[in-house]
Scaffold this active site. Structure first.
Site: not given
Ligand code: B16
Ligand code: MG
Length: 213
Positions: A7-9, A15, A43-44, A47, A112-114, A116, A143, A167-168
């Site tokens: 996982d990233l964040d 972040t 978290k996870g 957006r 990752s869900a991000s 970015n 997720k 994962e966190d």
């Molecule tokens: P973004 P992960 C998740 O990342 C974050 O934990 C979560 O807080 C955030 O809303 C989501 O990514 C979307 O991120 O706005 O950058 O697309 O923990 O799955 O790496």
């Molecule tokens: Mg995470």
């Protein structure tokens, strides 16, 4: 065990604190004070889903155009903070584990869900450690659905049962479990205690432990 999925964040870099600042500002715009606990539960979570939850807590209803504007504003704010981040923000033990994987020919994916994620990996200068990247741009269901991790395993040509997920977040542990993978909960929060193994930081994960899996 044949593959790692990170996982990233909250696993590679913290972040969550930047997401919190940005969501707090958005909350204030709709007259709502986002708490630490509420931020933890985001978290996870994607957006779009995060905004929906904040609006739900705030008991505010707005149009889809207004939602779109808030999502853009939140992300611009978040990216400004991310762009000021440096390699020193990589969490303890992460580089060592990525190097261990590289030296032992263990394929590595990001899950990752991000949306970015690639920008953050580039910023941290660690993209080359990853054999596959699955992020918020590649999945249709967030997720705790296992899609992100199953796609990662497929890109690495590995069976899900042979993947170890770091994962966190509760949603991420649930996703990895639903994918049939081994879960390692990072960061010590109560939410990740359902993982198969838990560590406060990656610096505590020794090669012998990985070999024992
Ligand atoms: P973004 P992960 C998740 O990342 C974050 O934990 C979560 O807080 C955030 O809303 C989501 O990514 C979307 O991120 O706005 O950058 O697309 O923990 O799955 O790496
Ligand atoms: Mg995470």
């Amino acid at each position: 065990m044949k593959a790692f999925i990170f996982d990233l964040d909250g696993v590679i870099v913290d972040t969550a604190k930047y997401h919190f600042i940005a969501w707090k500002r958005i909350g204030e715009k709709v007259g709502f004070q986002l708490s630490h606990e509420q931020n933890e539960s985001l978290k996870g979570v994607s957006r779009v889903e995060s905004l929906e939850r904040i609006l739900g807590w705030a008991e505010v209803e707005i149009s889809s155009t207004e939602k779109e504007a808030l999502l853009i504003e939140k992300n611009e704010d978040y990216l400004q903070q991310i762009d000021a981040m440096g390699r020193e923000e990589i969490l303890p033990g992460v580089i060592e584990l990525l190097q261990f994987a590289q030296e032992n020919n263990i394929p590595v994916a990001l899950g990752s869900a991000s949306k970015n994620a690639t920008r953050i990996l580039e910023k941290l200068n660690i993209t080359s450690y990853f054999n596959a990247i699955v992020d918020g741009n590649h999945v249709t269901i967030s997720k705790p659905d296992p899609e992100v991790f199953l796609k990662g395993a497929a890109l690495l040509n590995q069976a899900p049962k042979d993947c170890i997920v770091f994962e966190d977040a509760a949603a991420g542990i649930a996703a990895a479990k639903a994918a049939g993978m081994t879960t390692i909960g990072m960061g010590g929060a109560d939410e990740v205690k359902t993982a198969d193994h838990c560590f406060d930081t990656m610096a505590l994960i020794k090669p012998e432990f990985i070999r024992s899996l």
